[in-house]
Design a protein around this motif. Structure first.
Motif, PDB file in Angstrom:
ATOM      1  N   CYS A 299       0.811  -1.217   0.000  1.00 49.28           N
ATOM      2  CA  CYS A 299       0.000   0.000   0.000  1.00 49.28           C
ATOM      3  C   CYS A 299       0.847   1.272   0.000  1.00 49.28           C
ATOM      4  CB  CYS A 299      -0.937   0.009   1.202  1.00 49.28           C
ATOM      5  SG  CYS A 299      -2.174  -1.302   1.177  1.00 49.28           S
ATOM      6  N   GLY A 300       2.179   1.124  -0.017  1.00 53.29           N
ATOM      7  CA  GLY A 300       3.048   2.294  -0.128  1.00 53.29           C
ATOM      8  C   GLY A 300       3.654   2.785   1.159  1.00 53.29           C
ATOM      9  N   VAL A 301       3.428   2.084   2.284  1.00 62.30           N
ATOM     10  CA  VAL A 301       4.011   2.487   3.561  1.00 62.30           C
ATOM     11  C   VAL A 301       5.459   2.003   3.620  1.00 62.30           C
ATOM     12  CG1 VAL A 301       3.834   2.323   6.071  1.00 62.30           C
ATOM     13  CG2 VAL A 301       1.751   2.431   4.677  1.00 62.30           C
ATOM     14  N   ASP A 302       6.344   2.845   4.132  1.00 63.25           N
ATOM     15  CA  ASP A 302       7.794   2.588   4.104  1.00 63.25           C
ATOM     16  C   ASP A 302       8.359   1.936   5.360  1.00 63.25           C
ATOM     17  OD1 ASP A 302       8.093   3.860   1.621  1.00 63.25           O
ATOM     18  OD2 ASP A 302       8.437   5.820   2.544  1.00 63.25           O
ATOM     19  N   PHE A 303       7.694   2.125   6.519  1.00 60.24           N
ATOM     20  CA  PHE A 303       8.398   1.842   7.772  1.00 60.24           C
ATOM     21  C   PHE A 303       7.394   1.641   8.892  1.00 60.24           C
ATOM     22  CE2 PHE A 303      10.601   3.219  11.651  1.00 60.24           C
ATOM     23  CZ  PHE A 303      11.821   2.553  11.538  1.00 60.24           C
ATOM     24  N   THR A 304       7.692   0.678   9.786  1.00 59.76           N
ATOM     25  CA  THR A 304       6.854   0.502  10.967  1.00 59.76           C
ATOM     26  C   THR A 304       7.712   0.540  12.224  1.00 59.76           C
ATOM     27  OG1 THR A 304       5.225  -0.903  12.071  1.00 59.76           O
ATOM     28  CG2 THR A 304       6.992  -2.026  10.882  1.00 59.76           C
ATOM     29  N   PHE A 305       7.150   1.087  13.292  1.00 65.15           N
ATOM     30  CA  PHE A 305       7.861   1.167  14.565  1.00 65.15           C
ATOM     31  C   PHE A 305       7.689  -0.149  15.321  1.00 65.15           C
ATOM     32  CE2 PHE A 305       6.907   5.682  13.602  1.00 65.15           C
ATOM     33  CZ  PHE A 305       8.204   6.167  13.581  1.00 65.15           C
ATOM     34  N   ALA A 306       8.457  -1.130  14.959  1.00 69.18           N
ATOM     35  CA  ALA A 306       8.439  -2.463  15.564  1.00 69.18           C
ATOM     36  C   ALA A 306       9.829  -3.068  15.361  1.00 69.18           C
ATOM     37  CB  ALA A 306       7.369  -3.336  14.908  1.00 69.18           C
ATOM     38  N   PRO A 307      10.270  -3.955  16.265  1.00 69.56           N
ATOM     39  CA  PRO A 307       9.514  -4.641  17.319  1.00 69.56           C
ATOM     40  C   PRO A 307       9.629  -3.956  18.683  1.00 69.56           C
ATOM     41  CG  PRO A 307      11.648  -5.671  17.071  1.00 69.56           C
ATOM     42  CD  PRO A 307      11.597  -4.557  16.042  1.00 69.56           C
ATOM     43  N   VAL A 308       8.644  -4.243  19.554  1.00 71.29           N
ATOM     44  CA  VAL A 308       8.717  -3.864  20.959  1.00 71.29           C
ATOM     45  C   VAL A 308       9.719  -4.785  21.647  1.00 71.29           C
ATOM     46  CG1 VAL A 308       7.448  -3.849  23.144  1.00 71.29           C
ATOM     47  CG2 VAL A 308       6.393  -2.911  21.071  1.00 71.29           C
ATOM     48  N   LEU A 309      10.701  -4.193  22.320  1.00 71.41           N
ATOM     49  CA  LEU A 309      11.708  -4.959  23.061  1.00 71.41           C
ATOM     50  C   LEU A 309      11.508  -4.862  24.572  1.00 71.41           C
ATOM     51  CD1 LEU A 309      14.940  -4.109  21.022  1.00 71.41           C
ATOM     52  CD2 LEU A 309      13.412  -6.066  20.779  1.00 71.41           C
ATOM     53  N   ASP A 310      10.464  -4.172  25.008  1.00 65.68           N
ATOM     54  CA  ASP A 310      10.192  -4.068  26.433  1.00 65.68           C
ATOM     55  C   ASP A 310       9.889  -5.451  27.006  1.00 65.68           C
ATOM     56  OD1 ASP A 310      10.321  -1.187  26.427  1.00 65.68           O
ATOM     57  OD2 ASP A 310       8.375  -1.215  25.428  1.00 65.68           O
ATOM     58  N   LEU A 311      10.310  -5.671  28.237  1.00 66.62           N
ATOM     59  CA  LEU A 311      10.058  -6.939  28.906  1.00 66.62           C
ATOM     60  C   LEU A 311       8.736  -6.863  29.674  1.00 66.62           C
ATOM     61  CD1 LEU A 311      13.613  -7.799  30.293  1.00 66.62           C
ATOM     62  CD2 LEU A 311      12.654  -8.179  27.997  1.00 66.62           C
ATOM     63  N   ASP A 312       8.037  -7.977  29.730  1.00 63.76           N
ATOM     64  CA  ASP A 312       6.729  -8.021  30.383  1.00 63.76           C
ATOM     65  C   ASP A 312       6.907  -8.333  31.866  1.00 63.76           C
ATOM     66  OD1 ASP A 312       4.106  -8.184  31.069  1.00 63.76           O
ATOM     67  OD2 ASP A 312       3.660 -10.001  29.924  1.00 63.76           O
ATOM     68  N   HIS A 313       7.048  -7.260  32.662  1.00 64.22           N
ATOM     69  CA  HIS A 313       7.196  -7.428  34.107  1.00 64.22           C
ATOM     70  C   HIS A 313       5.848  -7.642  34.794  1.00 64.22           C
ATOM     71  CE1 HIS A 313      11.518  -6.419  34.650  1.00 64.22           C
ATOM     72  NE2 HIS A 313      11.346  -5.742  33.526  1.00 64.22           N
ATOM     73  N   GLY A 314       4.763  -7.473  34.057  1.00 61.89           N
ATOM     74  CA  GLY A 314       3.444  -7.783  34.596  1.00 61.89           C
ATOM     75  C   GLY A 314       2.654  -6.607  35.122  1.00 61.89           C
ATOM     76  N   GLY A 315       3.254  -5.446  35.273  1.00 65.21           N
ATOM     77  CA  GLY A 315       2.548  -4.321  35.872  1.00 65.21           C
ATOM     78  C   GLY A 315       2.219  -3.190  34.923  1.00 65.21           C
ATOM     79  N   SER A 316       2.708  -3.230  33.695  1.00 61.53           N
ATOM     80  CA  SER A 316       2.519  -2.119  32.754  1.00 61.53           C
ATOM     81  C   SER A 316       1.332  -2.383  31.844  1.00 61.53           C
ATOM     82  CB  SER A 316       3.780  -1.918  31.904  1.00 61.53           C
ATOM     83  OG  SER A 316       3.554  -0.960  30.890  1.00 61.53           O
ATOM     84  N   THR A 317       0.305  -1.552  31.955  1.00 60.08           N
ATOM     85  CA  THR A 317      -0.853  -1.714  31.077  1.00 60.08           C
ATOM     86  C   THR A 317      -0.567  -1.187  29.672  1.00 60.08           C
ATOM     87  OG1 THR A 317      -1.741   0.400  31.869  1.00 60.08           O
ATOM     88  CG2 THR A 317      -2.501  -1.594  32.966  1.00 60.08           C
TER      89      THR A 317
END
Length: 361
Positions: free
Chosen positions: A124-142
């Motif tokens: 569709c012509g999109v050049d770039f995505t902000f991925a991947p998420v490297l944050d760790l899942d500590h369980g408390g971040s919504t």
């Protein structure tokens, strides 16, 4: 070719207005970030991307398109990609978990997801995505939650590397976020200024470890709007200590650095003082960001905050308060996609694409 175009801005609607075209043509503007409001269907999105490239072919068309709840385009054929946690669950709970087979299958599935994600955007012509998420899942971040692959930095690294490989197969570059790690704090930096009180050694050994292990794979990195007071009183995205001394110096990263959205609450204060968008931009650039994002401001007062930012950075150049950086501009240019994308109709019958779909959890 511009000397340095660090500003990534947004546009208001599903097609460019005269004001959008004027802003995108400015030599300090290096790209545009799209949102769900910019989407009606694939034909409209493709036309919008063509309009943007007609203004300037080197503009970087970006989107936050990770999978799960952060996926801007969800209809008219776009695959509903799973959240990244699904790959972590496959690693630990899938068939063959005890022998390691499940881990290998999870990596293969993450590669497939990266290819599907990238190929559909590129069609569709999109050049770039902000991925991947490297944050760790500590369980408390919504705000992070199921966007994270896993709690384990090693598992996160290998699954992220697999996703990056899939993105590369589609021709898309990547962005690891949110350095050095947003998963340990509960506060959402969209509406607050989160504080993580852990020391540097702990952060480097845990949340920031994927950035060291992926320093040969990541094309770009986005720092968190989080303060780590044992390291610096400034949020990571405004901290030369984090971006230059640690990310580039200690961890060996050589790619582009994006600021996170400078309209977020976490970016509107530096050392307890409220700052304007221009002040925040200059602080991020001086700290070591190559590119800065200002999102959702085309909707405010007909885009006046974007115009003010362009004028403010222009004045900073003229007065010598900020000097454009040729190396930063080259890093921006290096984020443009590689090769030619498959048109949508050809992609839908492509053997690699159909096989990738079959591998998604």
């Amino acid at each position: 070719m511009t000397l340095h175009a660090p500003l990534i801005i947004d546009v208001a609607g599903t097609r460019l207005s005269k004001s959008d075209k004027r802003r995108l043509a400015h030599p300090l503007v290096g790209g545009v970030v799209l949102f769900t409001r910019n989407w009606e269907n694939r034909a409209q999105l493709t036309k919008l991307c063509r309009q943007i490239k007609k203004v300037r072919a080197d503009l970087l068309i970006c989107v936050d398109h990770e999978g799960g709840r952060v996926q801007r385009f969800r209809s008219d054929g776009f695959t509903h990609l799973p959240p990244m946690r699904a790959f972590g669950e496959q690693w630990f709970q899938g068939q063959g978990a005890a022998t390691g087979e499940a881990a290998l299958n999870a990596c293969n599935a993450a590669t497939a997801a990266g290819f599907v994600l990238g190929a559909e955007l590129r069609a569709c012509g999109v050049d770039f995505t902000f991925a991947p998420v490297l944050d760790l899942d500590h369980g408390g971040s919504t705000v992070i939650g199921d966007r994270a692959f896993a709690r384990d930095a090693r598992v996160t690294t290998l699954l992220a590397q697999a996703l990056v490989h899939g993105l590369a197969q589609s021709g898309l570059r990547n962005c690891g976020k949110h350095f050095p790690g947003h998963g340990h704090v509960q506060a959402d930096s969209h509406v607050a200024v989160p504080v993580d009180g852990r020391d540097l050694a702990t952060l480097l050994a845990d949340d920031a470890a994927p950035y060291r292990w992926l320093n040969a794979s990541l094309a770009s990195v986005m720092p968190a709007h989080v303060i780590y007071p044992q390291v610096d009183v400034r949020p990571a995205g405004f901290s030369a200590r984090w971006l230059q001394d640690i990310l580039r110096g200690q961890l060996g990263f050589t790619g582009a650095v994006f600021s996170d959205d400078l309209s977020m609450a976490g970016a509107r204060q530096i050392e307890g003082r409220a700052v304007s968008h221009t002040e925040a931009t200059l602080a991020a650039l001086h700290a070591g960001c190559d590119l800065v994002l200002l999102c959702n401001q085309s909707l405010v007062d007909k885009g006046a905050p974007i115009d003010d930012l362009i004028d403010g950075v222009s004045e900073a150049v003229l007065s010598g308060r900020w000097h454009p950086n040729a190396a930063s501009e080259q890093r921006r240019q290096d984020l443009l996609p590689q090769g030619y994308p498959l048109p949508w109709d050809e992609l839908m019958v492509d053997a690699r694409y159909m096989h990738a779909l079959s591998l998604l959890p």
